[in-house]
Design a protein around this motif. Structure first.
Motif, mmCIF file in Angstrom:
data_model
loop_
_atom_site.group_PDB
_atom_site.id
_atom_site.type_symbol
_atom_site.label_atom_id
_atom_site.label_comp_id
_atom_site.label_asym_id
_atom_site.label_seq_id
_atom_site.Cartn_x
_atom_site.Cartn_y
_atom_site.Cartn_z
ATOM 1 N N TYR A 187 0.711 -1.179 -0.009
ATOM 2 C CA TYR A 187 0.145 0.001 -0.029
ATOM 3 C C TYR A 187 0.918 1.130 -0.009
ATOM 4 C CZ TYR A 187 -4.090 -3.070 0.565
ATOM 5 O OH TYR A 187 -5.061 -3.856 0.401
ATOM 6 N N ILE A 188 2.067 1.197 0.527
ATOM 7 C CA ILE A 188 2.992 2.416 0.513
ATOM 8 C C ILE A 188 3.464 2.495 -0.935
ATOM 9 C CG2 ILE A 188 5.263 2.982 1.218
ATOM 10 C CD1 ILE A 188 4.736 1.798 4.051
ATOM 11 N N ASP A 189 3.680 1.430 -1.472
ATOM 12 C CA ASP A 189 4.316 1.459 -2.949
ATOM 13 C C ASP A 189 3.045 2.183 -3.685
ATOM 14 O OD1 ASP A 189 7.007 0.587 -2.654
ATOM 15 O OD2 ASP A 189 6.233 -1.470 -2.973
ATOM 16 N N TYR A 228 0.661 4.066 -3.046
ATOM 17 C CA TYR A 228 1.000 5.440 -2.710
ATOM 18 C C TYR A 228 1.563 6.134 -3.340
ATOM 19 C CZ TYR A 228 1.766 9.720 -0.268
ATOM 20 O OH TYR A 228 2.260 11.054 -0.041
ATOM 21 N N LYS A 229 3.106 5.836 -3.413
ATOM 22 C CA LYS A 229 4.093 6.361 -3.974
ATOM 23 C C LYS A 229 4.184 6.492 -5.281
ATOM 24 C CE LYS A 229 8.338 4.996 -2.833
ATOM 25 N NZ LYS A 229 9.338 3.996 -2.944
ATOM 26 N N ASN A 230 3.651 5.406 -5.931
ATOM 27 C CA ASN A 230 3.527 5.380 -7.513
ATOM 28 C C ASN A 230 2.501 6.049 -8.091
ATOM 29 O OD1 ASN A 230 6.097 3.927 -7.324
ATOM 30 N ND2 ASN A 230 4.976 1.881 -7.229
ATOM 31 N N GLU A 231 1.257 5.951 -7.444
ATOM 32 C CA GLU A 231 0.313 6.390 -8.161
ATOM 33 C C GLU A 231 -0.199 7.918 -7.540
ATOM 34 O OE1 GLU A 231 -2.955 3.923 -7.747
ATOM 35 O OE2 GLU A 231 -1.896 2.099 -8.573
ATOM 36 N N ILE A 232 0.001 8.478 -6.482
ATOM 37 C CA ILE A 232 -0.276 9.448 -5.957
ATOM 38 C C ILE A 232 0.741 10.513 -5.647
ATOM 39 C CG2 ILE A 232 -1.373 10.763 -4.103
ATOM 40 C CD1 ILE A 232 -3.474 8.856 -5.813
ATOM 41 N N ARG A 233 1.937 10.150 -4.873
ATOM 42 C CA ARG A 233 2.936 10.969 -4.451
ATOM 43 C C ARG A 233 3.802 11.220 -5.790
ATOM 44 N NH1 ARG A 233 7.972 11.413 -3.025
ATOM 45 N NH2 ARG A 233 8.305 12.589 -0.860
#
Length: 298
Positions: free
Chosen positions: A188-190, A192-197
């Motif tokens: 879920y961190i990945d 968020y990092k790839n799709e949002i951040r």
């Protein structure tokens, strides 16, 4: 030595010598400030070096009327620390609060959530909202790694060691520890990092901070509280919770499933095992519930 100098020197001692966090230092200084206000209101000009036991006793007596037992104990403990420092530095030869006893208080057992409640809270996140994916990663990390809210908002991308299965966490007093992170949480961190951040206009000062607001800046503690409060309201959770509730739940669920207390201590970053032992009280209370419900001679 006047009160202003004493406070400044005490603050430096707590930060440099004791390695305490800013929040803890501020709590100590607030206790001293309450005493200073009391002296001013009573036109008392005693310095920190010469203040008498009688004055301290009167201050504690007057202030205690406005505080519960836990707050009274906190105040007395804070002032003892302040005057112990003055004794340590040879400004005084005694601690004027040594003979004032703090009220007896029981050890407060922290509130926890069931796994079902945690799943409901996470499921209530609106993933169609621009911040939904981030919020899901936040809750998964809070619960999955047992972090304090300050540790969460300060978590950096450079602190993620997913190949090794750990994250580096900076806790109280800037003490660092490595905490295991499950593949479930990593996923879920990945996302968020790839799709949002990666699509945010990130402030250069916060380029290494993992969780950011929509303006590309570091999240505040208050924002994490708000996210959790709103989710609790969404599922009509009849319990007051905070980010720390996820940390308590993390430790409690590990203990219930047979994890070693020493391992839990290391993951939580507790300096003393006695702090971690609070979770054994929760476990015992559940044993009492079991025997009350299922013993044949109930």
């Amino acid at each position: 030595m006047n009160w202003t100098q004493a406070k400044t020197d005490f603050s430096t001692y707590l930060k440099i010598e004791r390695g305490l966090s800013d929040n803890t230092i501020n709590s100590y200084l607030l206790d001293v400030e309450k005493l200073i206000v009391f002296l001013k209101e009573n036109n008392n000009t005693e310095s920190p070096v010469h203040i008498s036991k009688e004055t301290i006793k009167e201050f504690v007596y007057q202030t205690a009327k406005q505080l519960n037992a836990r707050s009274q104990s906190r105040l007395i403990s804070g002032l003892k620390g302040f005057f112990n420092y003055l004794v340590f530095e040879n400004y005084r030869d005694n601690n004027p609060i040594d003979h004032i006893e703090a009220p007896k208080i029981g050890r407060k057992i922290p509130d926890t959530l069931s796994l079902n409640d945690i799943n409901k809270l996470i499921a209530a996140i609106d993933l169609s909202h621009p911040q939904g994916t981030r919020n899901k990663a936040i809750l998964e990390t809070l619960y999955g790694c047992g972090l304090r809210v300050s540790e969460l908002i300060n978590l950096k991308i450079s602190d993620l060691f997913f190949n090794e299965g750990f994250i580096k966490v900076t806790g109280k007093g800037d003490k660092q520890r490595f905490v295991p992170i499950m593949e479930h949480t990593q996923k879920y961190i990945d996302i968020y990092k790839n799709e949002i951040r990666n699509h945010l206009n990130i402030d250069p000062e916060h380029s290494d901070i993992l969780f950011l607001n929509r303006r590309g800046k570091q999240l505040t503690r208050a924002m994490i509280f708000t996210i959790i409060k709103n989710l609790a309201k969404t599922i009509n959770l009849q319990k007051t919770i905070s980010p720390h509730t996820f940390r308590h739940s993390f430790a409690t669920h590990l203990l219930e499933n047979g994890a070693d207390l020493r391992a839990i201590q290391l993951m939580l970053g507790h300096e003393s095992i006695t702090t971690t032992e609070i979770y054994t009280h929760i476990d015992r209370s559940q044993l009492t519930e079991v025997i009350n419900n299922f013993h044949p001679r109930k």
